[in-house]
Write a protein that holds these residues in place. Structure first.
Motif, PDB file in Angstrom:
ATOM      1  N   PRO A 162      64.311 -11.001   5.677  1.00  0.00           N
ATOM      2  CA  PRO A 162      62.923 -10.920   5.942  1.00  0.00           C
ATOM      3  C   PRO A 162      62.628  -9.693   6.890  1.00  0.00           C
ATOM      4  CG  PRO A 162      63.678 -13.308   6.051  1.00  0.00           C
ATOM      5  CD  PRO A 162      64.774 -12.415   5.851  1.00  0.00           C
ATOM      6  N   VAL A 163      61.378  -9.102   6.473  1.00  0.00           N
ATOM      7  CA  VAL A 163      61.215  -7.975   7.400  1.00  0.00           C
ATOM      8  C   VAL A 163      59.677  -8.231   8.033  1.00  0.00           C
ATOM      9  CG1 VAL A 163      62.128  -6.214   5.689  1.00  0.00           C
ATOM     10  CG2 VAL A 163      59.955  -6.732   5.314  1.00  0.00           C
ATOM     11  N   LYS A 164      59.420  -7.368   8.856  1.00  0.00           N
ATOM     12  CA  LYS A 164      58.182  -7.696   9.707  1.00  0.00           C
ATOM     13  C   LYS A 164      57.211  -6.694   9.584  1.00  0.00           C
ATOM     14  CE  LYS A 164      60.175  -9.898  13.823  1.00  0.00           C
ATOM     15  NZ  LYS A 164      60.465  -9.651  15.275  1.00  0.00           N
ATOM     16  N   TYR A 203      57.659  -2.941  14.409  1.00  0.00           N
ATOM     17  CA  TYR A 203      57.681  -3.342  13.120  1.00  0.00           C
ATOM     18  C   TYR A 203      57.985  -2.479  12.039  1.00  0.00           C
ATOM     19  CZ  TYR A 203      55.299  -7.344  15.073  1.00  0.00           C
ATOM     20  OH  TYR A 203      54.939  -8.597  15.619  1.00  0.00           O
ATOM     21  N   GLY A 204      58.479  -3.270  10.941  1.00  0.00           N
ATOM     22  CA  GLY A 204      59.317  -2.108   9.913  1.00  0.00           C
ATOM     23  C   GLY A 204      58.405  -1.266   9.132  1.00  0.00           C
ATOM     24  N   SER A 205      57.272  -2.034   8.788  1.00  0.00           N
ATOM     25  CA  SER A 205      56.244  -1.143   8.055  1.00  0.00           C
ATOM     26  C   SER A 205      54.755  -1.377   8.157  1.00  0.00           C
ATOM     27  CB  SER A 205      56.630  -1.549   6.398  1.00  0.00           C
ATOM     28  OG  SER A 205      58.125  -0.997   5.962  1.00  0.00           O
ATOM     29  N   PRO A 206      54.007  -0.429   7.890  1.00  0.00           N
ATOM     30  CA  PRO A 206      52.501  -0.747   8.032  1.00  0.00           C
ATOM     31  C   PRO A 206      51.898  -1.643   6.873  1.00  0.00           C
ATOM     32  CG  PRO A 206      52.853   1.600   7.572  1.00  0.00           C
ATOM     33  CD  PRO A 206      54.125   0.899   7.635  1.00  0.00           C
ATOM     34  N   MET A 207      50.961  -2.373   7.089  1.00  0.00           N
ATOM     35  CA  MET A 207      50.096  -2.760   5.842  1.00  0.00           C
ATOM     36  C   MET A 207      49.114  -2.022   5.967  1.00  0.00           C
ATOM     37  SD  MET A 207      48.591  -6.552   5.023  1.00  0.00           S
ATOM     38  CE  MET A 207      49.946  -7.207   4.199  1.00  0.00           C
ATOM     39  N   TYR A 208      48.639  -1.233   4.908  1.00  0.00           N
ATOM     40  CA  TYR A 208      47.246  -0.660   4.878  1.00  0.00           C
ATOM     41  C   TYR A 208      46.131  -1.774   4.218  1.00  0.00           C
ATOM     42  CZ  TYR A 208      49.735   3.396   6.117  1.00  0.00           C
ATOM     43  OH  TYR A 208      50.793   4.483   6.665  1.00  0.00           O
ATOM     44  N   LEU A 209      45.168  -1.638   4.721  1.00  0.00           N
ATOM     45  CA  LEU A 209      43.708  -2.427   4.124  1.00  0.00           C
ATOM     46  C   LEU A 209      43.090  -1.573   3.449  1.00  0.00           C
ATOM     47  CD1 LEU A 209      42.983  -4.703   6.989  1.00  0.00           C
ATOM     48  CD2 LEU A 209      44.704  -4.951   5.383  1.00  0.00           C
ATOM     49  N   ASP A 210      42.094  -1.804   2.564  1.00  0.00           N
ATOM     50  CA  ASP A 210      41.237  -1.132   1.850  1.00  0.00           C
ATOM     51  C   ASP A 210      40.670  -0.091   2.651  1.00  0.00           C
ATOM     52  OD1 ASP A 210      38.055  -1.814   1.608  1.00  0.00           O
ATOM     53  OD2 ASP A 210      39.484  -3.303   2.304  1.00  0.00           O
ATOM     54  N   CYS A 211      40.018   1.276   2.363  1.00  0.00           N
ATOM     55  CA  CYS A 211      39.846   2.194   3.296  1.00  0.00           C
ATOM     56  C   CYS A 211      38.074   1.881   3.625  1.00  0.00           C
ATOM     57  CB  CYS A 211      39.551   3.564   2.675  1.00  0.00           C
ATOM     58  SG  CYS A 211      41.036   3.830   1.873  1.00  0.00           S
ATOM     59  N   ARG A 212      37.187   1.376   2.761  1.00  0.00           N
ATOM     60  CA  ARG A 212      35.868   1.129   2.927  1.00  0.00           C
ATOM     61  C   ARG A 212      35.743  -0.096   3.875  1.00  0.00           C
ATOM     62  NH1 ARG A 212      35.178   0.669  -2.559  1.00  0.00           N
ATOM     63  NH2 ARG A 212      34.617   2.932  -3.491  1.00  0.00           N
ATOM     64  N   GLU A 213      36.284  -1.219   3.619  1.00  0.00           N
ATOM     65  CA  GLU A 213      35.710  -2.564   4.525  1.00  0.00           C
ATOM     66  C   GLU A 213      36.700  -2.786   5.353  1.00  0.00           C
ATOM     67  OE1 GLU A 213      33.048  -5.258   2.422  1.00  0.00           O
ATOM     68  OE2 GLU A 213      34.263  -4.341   0.643  1.00  0.00           O
ATOM     69  N   LYS A 214      38.111  -2.427   5.150  1.00  0.00           N
ATOM     70  CA  LYS A 214      39.258  -2.749   5.883  1.00  0.00           C
ATOM     71  C   LYS A 214      39.242  -4.449   5.678  1.00  0.00           C
ATOM     72  CE  LYS A 214      40.919   0.946   7.788  1.00  0.00           C
ATOM     73  NZ  LYS A 214      40.508   1.638   6.847  1.00  0.00           N
ATOM     74  N   PRO A 288      61.377  -9.512   1.419  1.00  0.00           N
ATOM     75  CA  PRO A 288      60.650 -10.706   1.807  1.00  0.00           C
ATOM     76  C   PRO A 288      59.979 -10.467   3.272  1.00  0.00           C
ATOM     77  CG  PRO A 288      62.904 -11.231   1.194  1.00  0.00           C
ATOM     78  CD  PRO A 288      62.982  -9.808   1.303  1.00  0.00           C
ATOM     79  N   ILE A 289      58.696 -10.834   3.334  1.00  0.00           N
ATOM     80  CA  ILE A 289      57.863 -10.768   4.562  1.00  0.00           C
ATOM     81  C   ILE A 289      58.258 -11.839   5.251  1.00  0.00           C
ATOM     82  CG2 ILE A 289      55.890 -10.224   5.763  1.00  0.00           C
ATOM     83  CD1 ILE A 289      55.010  -8.672   3.396  1.00  0.00           C
ATOM     84  N   GLY A 290      58.936 -11.924   6.457  1.00  0.00           N
ATOM     85  CA  GLY A 290      59.152 -12.638   7.446  1.00  0.00           C
ATOM     86  C   GLY A 290      57.838 -13.105   8.390  1.00  0.00           C
TER      87      GLY A 290
END
Ligand SMILES: Cc1ncc(COP(=O)(O)O)c(C=O)c1O
Length: 341
Positions: A162-164, A203-214, A288-290
């Motif tokens: 698992p990654v964070k 944390y290991g990586s960023p999670m990006y959200l949609d640009c318009r509404e987040k 896998p995301i922990g």
């Protein structure tokens, strides 16, 4: 065979013997050239350097227990390169040139294909760029297509553990109608701010959200996102994410092992409802995301409370990796065996 510590290889660059190159000018591709140099001679006014006119691919060759060398869905990488090239007005690489160059560069560096059972593989990096000079903002008149290879271990040092992940809202990697669906270098430069922010927070990586509404989940660093809920494989539909070949394959594997599949906008508010979550891509197959942390809202979502990957992620991972290394039959027709290597 090179004398490397195969099972300890990072996901990094190791010098190999040769790379292959081809130049497009006057409307056609020239001869394939073999080079033992790690350097290119590039025009100071090339469009790649000034206007980011370049795209790349990432794929792997795997050595099986039977000694055979397998490519996984290379046609899909070629297709995606064509889409990237069309998107930023570069010359097109056809299937034959792509395959001939991949085959040649793998053959020439056969010594660097990691042995079966080490968890390592030969990473293949095709690169297409505008090598012609332009000072005004226009597409180039000359393009270079090159491929180098490098033996790699798993992308995340945790391997299949698992990654964070941290949710990032104050930068976007690509615009909704921009180049997010293409594998162009500019998207990666644009992703560094989010990557650094995630790293700084531990944390290991960023999670990006949609640009318009987040509001909706886009991608995780250089990987697609998926989740499992109610026997369903759920993955985001978005106009700003890269169409991952691993994700497309996992959709098929998910159906094959009895899951339903939904590709749809995935609201970030659904995060607490997921039974399993993962990041997927060529480099790590499935990470896998922990844990996912929402730094802005001070929320944490935990998916592997016992520290182990979930059962469906494990099954999908084992199936896909099994097909790639030839340990299990390939019912999908995804494998191309490179003969006599
Ligand atoms: C931004 C991004 N998303 C997703 C992926 C995963 O794509 P694939 O499964 O084709 O490697 C990659 C890696 O290539 C990537 O760079």
């Amino acid at each position: 065979m090179q004398n490397l510590e195969w099972s300890k290889l990072p996901f990094g660059y190791v010098k190999t013997n040769y790379n292959v190159r081809c130049v497009w000018k006057n409307g056609k591709w020239g001869e394939i050239e073999v080079s033992d140099s790690e350097y290119i001679n590039i025009h100071i006014a090339s469009t790649a350097l000034h206007y980011g006119q370049e795209a790349f691919e990432g794929m792997k060759a795997y050595r099986g227990k039977d000694g055979k060398v397998r490519l996984f869905r290379w046609e899909e990488n070629c297709k995606r390169l064509k889409d990237s090239a069309a998107g930023i007005y570069m010359a097109q690489v056809d299937d034959k040139l792509f395959f001939d160059m991949v085959k040649k560069v793998v053959e020439l560096n056969a010594d660097f294909i990691p042995p079966y059972g080490t968890g390592a593989s030969l990473y293949i990096r095709p690169l297409l760029y505008g090598s012609g000079a332009k000072v005004g903002v226009h597409p180039a008149d000359e393009y270079t297509f090159l491929i180098f290879v490098t033996p790699v271990g798993p992308y995340f040092k945790e391997g299949f553990n698992p990654v964070k992940i941290a949710i990032i809202r104050d930068s976007d990697r690509a615009a909704p109608l921009g180049t997010g669906t293409m594998k162009v270098g500019g998207n990666y430069a644009a992703s560094f701010r989010g990557l650094e922010k995630a790293h700084e927070a531990g944390y290991g990586s960023p999670m990006y959200l949609d640009c318009r509404e987040k509001k909706y989940i886009d991608e995780i660093g250089a990987a697609n996102f998926f989740a499992i809920k109610d026997n369903t494989y759920i993955t985001p539909k978005s106009t700003s994410i890269l169409p991952s070949i691993t994700n497309k394959s996992l959709e098929e594997v998910a159906k094959y092992i009895g899951l339903k599949v939904e590709r749809r906008p995935v609201d970030v508010a659904e995060l607490p409802t997921f039974e399993e979550a993962g990041a997927c891509g060529t480099a790590a197959v499935i990470s896998p995301i922990g844990e996912i942390v929402d730094i802005d809202e001070n929320k944490h979502y935990v998916y592997c409370p016992d520290g182990k990957p979930g059962k469906w992620s494990t099954k999908m991972y084992e199936t896909l990796v099994g097909i790639q290394y030839g340990d299990i039959p390939d019912p999908f027709g995804w494998i191309t065996i490179l003969e006599n290597i």
